[in-house]
Enzyme design. Structure first.
Site, mmCIF file in Angstrom:
data_model
loop_
_atom_site.group_PDB
_atom_site.id
_atom_site.type_symbol
_atom_site.label_atom_id
_atom_site.label_comp_id
_atom_site.label_asym_id
_atom_site.label_seq_id
_atom_site.Cartn_x
_atom_site.Cartn_y
_atom_site.Cartn_z
ATOM 1 N N HIS A 195 3.466 -19.071 -4.130
ATOM 2 C CA HIS A 195 4.479 -20.159 -3.799
ATOM 3 C C HIS A 195 4.391 -21.731 -3.966
ATOM 4 O O HIS A 195 5.545 -22.032 -3.140
ATOM 5 C CB HIS A 195 4.536 -19.312 -1.593
ATOM 6 C CG HIS A 195 5.239 -18.340 -1.704
ATOM 7 N ND1 HIS A 195 5.950 -17.735 -1.804
ATOM 8 C CD2 HIS A 195 4.454 -17.161 -1.180
ATOM 9 C CE1 HIS A 195 6.127 -16.292 -0.925
ATOM 10 N NE2 HIS A 195 5.499 -16.059 -0.401
ATOM 11 N N ASP A 243 1.351 -6.417 -0.899
ATOM 12 C CA ASP A 243 1.596 -6.668 0.494
ATOM 13 C C ASP A 243 3.308 -5.855 0.134
ATOM 14 O O ASP A 243 3.592 -6.481 1.404
ATOM 15 C CB ASP A 243 2.368 -8.348 1.289
ATOM 16 C CG ASP A 243 2.329 -9.281 -0.313
ATOM 17 O OD1 ASP A 243 2.789 -8.992 -1.772
ATOM 18 O OD2 ASP A 243 2.348 -10.536 0.129
HETATM 19 ZN ZN LIG Z 1 3.194 -12.174 -0.499
#
Ligand SMILES: [Zn+2]
Length: 371
Positions: free
Chosen positions: A140, A264
């Site tokens: 990110h 995840d």
């Molecule tokens: Zn993630």
């Protein structure tokens, strides 16, 4: 027999976003508990890989911190200064939901350094395949800001380091459940990096990772987003791999493959709503190693990203580590809780995303099939 390297460093386990609950720090309505991304959990993952005997197949490497030159391949100088300053204070947010402690700046430098050094070692032929068990994660982080636990963009920096080292075309596959907006932004106009992201549709960041985001300028067509609907599991992920990632990679002809290998998207992760199991991550890793054998002389580097299930993450890391080593899928005590669920089958709403991209994405649509 492949030569395998395992990059990890104790300091990466000392990064911790601080007291809070879920993904939020202590504040109104938030009683101190622990945030999901507590990195001692990663030490438990490494412990399981060692206990299972899988680490014996790897050469252990202790990475050095990334240099400023490495980090500046992707980030602006002001970004480095912000991360260092926030960490020096011992707590606080280095960007947007990117909380740090005293050790975070060093951990982030070591994480990025591991990815640069693993990539360089693979390109030099010292190893064929490498795994970087690092934190904080990276995908990110944008050139000018930290975001969502990510301080430096480990995989993007590794891709740029590969180009600095003499290779031109790099394929980055990102199967973290969230969209890797930082990697996408770094390479959006770059014709020499194909960024493919398989993620949960509309999860995070908001309105990021749409099928219509396919690159710009010279990089047109070099971004391939696969936003699968919530509830996608084993068959949907393998369909995305075999029907989208593999053919796009064959068209692109990379010289190196990097995988942002978050875990995840598992059925036990609190941060996503996907259904993958250890078998899914094992099969995807086997598939990517086969693709590397076919296209890049075997050169592939896996980098840990997200993964927030304290109990399931170690089993998932073990599955990836075993697959890289050419070993069968390891025992998974949690498999029975996930594999019988209907989400493991390929459903029409998942198929539609794959079919749409097959028909319309510039790296895949061909001849009369493109409309
Ligand atoms: Zn993630």
């Amino acid at each position: 027999m492949s030569k395998l390297a395992w990059y990890s460093h104790e300091i990466c386990f000392w990064h911790d976003p601080g007291p809070g609950s879920g993904y939020l720090p202590v504040g109104p309505g938030i009683e101190p508990l622990r945030q999901h991304a507590v990195d001692p959990d990663l030490r438990r993952a490494e412990g399981l890989v060692r206990l299972a005997g899988v680490l014996d197949h790897y050469t252990r490497v202790t990475p050095a911190p990334a240099t400023d030159d490495d980090l500046l391949l992707v980030h602006v100088p002001e970004h480095l200064a912000r991360v260092e300053a926030a960490s020096a204070l011992g707590a606080g947010d280095a960007g947007v939901y990117a909380y740090v402690n005293h050790h975070s700046a060093e951990a982030a430098r070591v994480a990025a350094g591991a990815c640069v050094q693993a990539t360089t070692a693979v390109l030099d032929g010292r190893f064929d395949r490498a795994y970087c068990l690092v934190r904080p994660p990276g995908h990110h982080a944008e050139p000018d800001r930290a975001m969502a636990l990510c301080l430096y963009n480990n995989v993007a920096i590794a891709a740029r380091a590969a180009q600095r080292h003499g290779v031109r075309r790099v394929l980055v596959l990102d199967w973290d459940v969230h969209h890797g907006n930082g990697i996408q932004r770094t390479f959006y106009a770059d014709p020499d990096v194909l960024y493919v992201s398989i993620h949960q549709e509309g999860l995070f960041p908001p309105a990021s990772g749409l099928v219509t985001e396919t690159g710009t300028g010279a990089g047109a067509g070099r971004t391939l987003n696969v936003p699968l609907p919530a509830g996608s599991g084993h068959e949907a992920y393998l369909a995305a791999l075999s029907r989208l990632v593999a053919p796009a990679a064959r068209t692109f002809r990379p010289e190196l493959i990097l995988v942002a290998a978050g875990v995840d998207a598992s059925g036990h992760d609190p941060m996503g709503r996907m259904m993958c199991t250890s078998r899914t991550f094992h099969a995807m890793t086997v598939g990517m190693c086969a693709l590397a054998d076919e296209l890049t002389d075997g050169r592939i580097v896996f980098v840990h990203e997200g993964g927030y299930s304290a109990w399931y993450q170690p089993t998932l890391v073990l599955a990836i580590a075993a697959a890289i080593a050419g070993l069968p899928a390891p025992p998974d005590p949690f498999l029975h809780s996930l594999e019988h669920l209907p989400g493991q089958r390929l459903r029409p709403q998942q198929s539609r995303v794959v079919e749409h991209l097959e028909a319309h994405h510039p790296m895949l649509a061909r001849g009369g099939r493109s409309r």
